[in-house]
Design an enzyme around this catalytic site. Sequence first.
Site, PDB file in Angstrom:
ATOM      1  N   GLU A 171       0.836  -1.218   0.000  1.00  0.00           N
ATOM      2  CA  GLU A 171       0.000   0.000   0.000  1.00  0.00           C
ATOM      3  C   GLU A 171       0.868   1.265   0.000  1.00  0.00           C
ATOM      4  OE1 GLU A 171      -2.717  -0.607   3.316  1.00  0.00           O
ATOM      5  OE2 GLU A 171      -4.138  -1.557   1.987  1.00  0.00           O
ATOM      6  N   GLU A 365      -5.315  -8.327  -1.590  1.00  0.00           N
ATOM      7  CA  GLU A 365      -5.980  -8.202  -0.286  1.00  0.00           C
ATOM      8  C   GLU A 365      -7.429  -7.835  -0.498  1.00  0.00           C
ATOM      9  OE1 GLU A 365      -4.666  -5.634   2.888  1.00  0.00           O
ATOM     10  OE2 GLU A 365      -2.572  -6.116   2.491  1.00  0.00           O
TER      11      GLU A 365
HETATM   12  C1  BGP Z   1      -4.463  -3.165   4.679  1.00  0.00           C
HETATM   13  C2  BGP Z   1      -3.145  -3.647   5.185  1.00  0.00           C
HETATM   14  C3  BGP Z   1      -3.199  -4.888   5.969  1.00  0.00           C
HETATM   15  C4  BGP Z   1      -4.486  -5.140   6.696  1.00  0.00           C
HETATM   16  C5  BGP Z   1      -5.740  -4.695   6.016  1.00  0.00           C
HETATM   17  C6  BGP Z   1      -6.967  -4.621   6.890  1.00  0.00           C
HETATM   18  O1  BGP Z   1      -4.463  -1.799   4.710  1.00  0.00           O
HETATM   19  O2  BGP Z   1      -2.235  -3.863   4.138  1.00  0.00           O
HETATM   20  O3  BGP Z   1      -2.032  -4.986   6.706  1.00  0.00           O
HETATM   21  O4  BGP Z   1      -4.431  -5.152   8.023  1.00  0.00           O
HETATM   22  O5  BGP Z   1      -5.591  -3.464   5.383  1.00  0.00           O
HETATM   23  O6  BGP Z   1      -6.931  -3.455   7.649  1.00  0.00           O
HETATM   24  P1  BGP Z   1      -7.086  -3.412   9.207  1.00  0.00           P
HETATM   25  O7  BGP Z   1      -6.246  -4.482   9.773  1.00  0.00           O
HETATM   26  O8  BGP Z   1      -6.638  -2.078   9.587  1.00  0.00           O
HETATM   27  O9  BGP Z   1      -8.530  -3.616   9.474  1.00  0.00           O
END
Ligand code: BGP
Length: 470
Positions: A171, A365
């Site tokens: 990201e 993701e």
């Molecule tokens: C993305 C990241 C991850 C992950 C996911 C979910 O931004 O790359 O590392 O955690 O989002 O977000 P969160 O864990 O903040 O709910």
Amino acid sequence: MANFPDGFLWGGATAANQIEGAYAEGGKGLSIQDVLPDGERGRVTEEPTPDNLKLIGIDHYHRYVDDIALLGEMGFAVYRFSMAWSRIFPNGDEDQPNEEGLAYYARVLDELERHGIEPIVTLSHYETPLHLARAYGGWENRALIGFFEKFARTLFERFGDRVKRWLTFNEINAVLELPFFAGGVPRTREDMPLQDLYQTVHHELVASARVTRLAHDLIPGSQIGCMILAMPTYPLTPAPADVLAAQQAERVNYGFGDVHCRGYYPSYLLRTLERAGVTLEITDQDRDDLLNTVDFVSLSYYVSVCETADEDLRIRGEGNFLGGVPNPALAATETGWGWQVDPVGLRVVLNAYWDRWQKPLFVIENGLGAVDVPERTDDGLRIEDDYRIAYLNDHLSATADAIDDGVPVLGFTVWSCIDLVSASTAQMSKRYGLIYVDRHDDGSGSLDRHRKKSFYWYKDVISSNGALIR
Ligand code: BGP
């Protein structure tokens, strides 16, 4: 019925700092995550504190053999994870790597091979070594390019025969909002003039391009991807001023992919920086390095947002780090954390990225953070996460629609295959996994693993190559 091409890469994704724990074992140094007990929400501690759930994570460091066996049981073709920089170079600026860290990841790769799962490795997933943040000021300092290159070279030389697909920065566009979390810069966003922020961005972009070249030189057949936080931005209303505002907001994020895919800064970005009085230090060598473009674009997708020209309506909703104006058409579809659910947005973004960059895409993701309430039964815990199944079904359906539109999508890795510590809130209760981990926000729990209903569902999705998706 959805159609996925033969060889579509089904799998799941994690990040070292959210699963491994063992924060001071095996010669590992501290990473910035070890002093961020609340995730990205700002509190930075001097030393690691016991309330930081990431210090133990889900204890994957000790349980990787069983965890990977569960991924194998689901039939994963690929598994995306990160190799923690501070396990390999504990401070980040040493000359020699930590052999114990390399040996650990060699064992992880052995297990993946045993189950026929191809690794996809992220080099930097919000895991800058803490020493590089404190002694050098993080990615604002050009010196980090060299340290990162050494780290990447070490991994490429050691594992290049076993890992062909690599991602550079997770990201990468998140650094605009989160200079410390995403860039190891020990300053707040508010305290960083655009000049310093974009110089930081520039160093990451050059580093990404340099390691892309390195991988191509060192690893025959390597495929290098950038990783973009994808967040389609819709105009809040059809008013032309809103359409323009949405286009401009979208470009802030597009800029990262444009440099990665075209090999140079797009004119609109240079112009925006010029108007803001920003003069980036870009050397001739940088320009040459940037020409090393990526082979594919990977993306995380959770939410879409709106933008408006009307200052009064420009309220910031909850979202995946970057946030935006909430969409009135999606008001009824929030997760418990205020993230608006929009499967169509994934089709929108896949089409937009392909139209723009003409590089294969990878949904690296996507998933639902939700509270799971396990029921105790005679044979353990039962977790009926139909909401997660519905979420994934709808996003996979949107992916299939994009493929049907003509977009080459290489694969889909669920965030996440297993419950882990959330990045933004550092909670366990915000569960993303297909596998339940018995650990709670107060740190209690046995750490035992349990298959959720979504585990069995995803296994069937994979074995049918997506034919189950509606
Ligand atoms: C993305 C990241 C991850 C992950 C996911 C979910 O931004 O790359 O590392 O955690 O989002 O977000 P969160 O864990 O903040 O709910």
